[in-house]
Design a protein around this motif. Structure first.
Motif, PDB file in Angstrom:
ATOM      1  N   GLU A 264       0.839  -1.202   0.000  1.00 29.85           N
ATOM      2  CA  GLU A 264       0.000   0.000   0.000  1.00 29.85           C
ATOM      3  C   GLU A 264       0.876   1.255   0.000  1.00 29.85           C
ATOM      4  N   THR A 265       1.933   1.234   0.792  1.00 27.87           N
ATOM      5  CA  THR A 265       2.856   2.374   0.830  1.00 27.87           C
ATOM      6  C   THR A 265       3.520   2.582  -0.518  1.00 27.87           C
ATOM      7  N   TRP A 266       3.897   1.474  -1.163  1.00 27.60           N
ATOM      8  CA  TRP A 266       4.531   1.535  -2.485  1.00 27.60           C
ATOM      9  C   TRP A 266       3.583   2.135  -3.518  1.00 27.60           C
ATOM     10  N   LEU A 267       2.333   1.709  -3.501  1.00 30.96           N
ATOM     11  CA  LEU A 267       1.353   2.250  -4.442  1.00 30.96           C
ATOM     12  C   LEU A 267       1.126   3.742  -4.216  1.00 30.96           C
ATOM     13  N   LEU A 268       1.013   4.142  -2.952  1.00 34.64           N
ATOM     14  CA  LEU A 268       0.843   5.564  -2.637  1.00 34.64           C
ATOM     15  C   LEU A 268       2.040   6.379  -3.118  1.00 34.64           C
ATOM     16  N   HIS A 269       3.225   5.821  -2.948  1.00 32.76           N
ATOM     17  CA  HIS A 269       4.445   6.506  -3.394  1.00 32.76           C
ATOM     18  C   HIS A 269       4.402   6.755  -4.899  1.00 32.76           C
ATOM     19  N   HIS A 270       4.012   5.727  -5.667  1.00 31.48           N
ATOM     20  CA  HIS A 270       3.958   5.896  -7.118  1.00 31.48           C
ATOM     21  C   HIS A 270       2.893   6.904  -7.523  1.00 31.48           C
ATOM     22  N   GLY A 271       1.772   6.902  -6.810  1.00 31.95           N
ATOM     23  CA  GLY A 271       0.736   7.882  -7.102  1.00 31.95           C
ATOM     24  C   GLY A 271       1.203   9.302  -6.839  1.00 31.95           C
ATOM     25  N   GLU A 272       1.839   9.512  -5.698  1.00 31.86           N
ATOM     26  CA  GLU A 272       2.327  10.847  -5.340  1.00 31.86           C
ATOM     27  C   GLU A 272       3.466  11.294  -6.250  1.00 31.86           C
ATOM     28  N   LYS A 273       4.329  10.348  -6.627  1.00 29.58           N
ATOM     29  CA  LYS A 273       5.469  10.668  -7.487  1.00 29.58           C
ATOM     30  C   LYS A 273       4.994  11.191  -8.833  1.00 29.58           C
TER      31      LYS A 273
END
Length: 334
Positions: free
Chosen positions: A214-223
């Motif tokens: 979930e953290t990884w997905l959020l990171h890609h979204g924010e990036k």
């Protein structure tokens, strides 16, 4: 990094008859000056850009001095799809993004090449959306390319691709956090359950409320949200579902058989977006009438994104194509 330059396309008429004046087409060059070496055109994917080589180049594992596509021997050209925003300018056309097709982009890329006095290409290579545009370019000018190399893509948008583009469009037009939410969904198309399982193994750090996935997905979204504009995402996403070189032809075979290029179709065995079976069927069909179409497959658990991960395999596949650089395989206009 090749210097970002601009060509003004003064008269661009789209498939649906819309006229656009003074469209800026931004591009970069890597390697020898135009006219002194064979030309390779590299088409970027949905969130990509023209910066394909050099320190921050997104395909610099393949393109550069002494790399597989060697910029000692080849002039590499890369255009930005108008509206992708890499140049810092956002053309008016992106506000009417559903007016445009992949064929429109293929046409404007050809106009850009003409402006650069480039008539023929040693190769066009592109992944995902860029590969679809490469197919469209070959269909438009079937005698001007020596090697067509579509990677992790297809000559048409399947129902599966169209459906996922529609879902992305729904998110982009209805979410309160559209870029991030759309990117999170897209990442699940670009990878596989096996890839994510190997990477994260259902782990949740002590004291954290989120699993690592979930953290990884959020990171890609924010990036992506930090570097991409909503209007650009809408346009690029929409273009994916418009790829279809058989449009206005009796069949795919009819138009593909006109393409004189050596066609090297490169699929990923675990691709959940542009599934390899579609590419196998394409090659099998065309091999009935063409002797210069070839199928290659990247073996990977990483899915669609393998064309940005499995550089060693991709390099091994395309190396023989680019070992022919000593042949007189380029022509420029006088």
């Amino acid at each position: 990094m090749g210097k970002l330059k601009k060509i003004i396309i003064s008269d661009w008429i789209t498939e649906n008859g819309k006229s656009h004046q003074n469209v800026p087409l931004f591009w970069q060059k890597f390697g020898p000056e135009i006219g002194t070496a064979p030309i390779v055109l590299v088409n970027h994917a949905l969130t990509g850009n023209s910066n394909v080589a050099g320190e921050n180049g997104w395909w610099n594992a393949l393109i550069g001095k002494n790399k597989t596509i060697d910029t000692n021997d080849f002039t590499v050209i890369a255009f930005n799809i108008p509206g992708n925003g890499f140049n810092g300018e956002y053309e008016n056309l992106i506000h009417n993004y559903k007016d445009f097709t992949a064929k429109d982009i293929a046409q404007i890329f050809w106009q850009g090449l003409i402006a650069l006095k480039i008539e023929n290409l040693f190769a066009i290579i592109g992944g995902s959306l860029g590969g679809g545009i490469a197919w469209e370019m070959a269909a438009l000018h079937p005698t001007k390319i020596e090697n067509l190399i579509p990677v992790a893509t297809d000559w048409k948008a399947t129902d599966w691709v169209i459906a996922n583009v529609w879902i992305q469009d729904q998110i982009l037009n209805n979410s309160d956090n559209p870029i991030s939410d759309a990117r999170i969904h897209a990442m699940l198309l670009y990878r596989t359950p096996q890839s994510l399982g190997l990477k994260f193994n259902r782990e949740k750090p002590a004291g954290e409320i989120r699993f690592l996935i979930e953290t990884w997905l959020l990171h890609h979204g924010e990036k992506l949200q930090n570097r991409f504009r909503l209007a650009s995402y809408k346009l690029m996403n929409h273009l994916l579902k418009t790829v279809d070189i058989s449009k206005n032809y009796q069949s795919f075979e009819a138009v593909a058989n006109e393409i004189q290029a050596n066609i090297h179709v490169i699929a990923v065995d675990s691709d959940l977006f542009f599934i390899p079976q579609e590419n196998r069927e394409t090659v099998s069909s065309l091999q009935q009438t063409k002797s210069n179409i070839f199928y290659h497959e990247i073996k990977s658990i990483h899915g669609h994104d393998a064309f940005l991960i499995e550089f060693e395999q991709l390099s091994k596949i395309i190396q023989p194509i680019f070992n022919t650089q000593k042949q007189p395989s380029y022509v420029t206009q006088n």
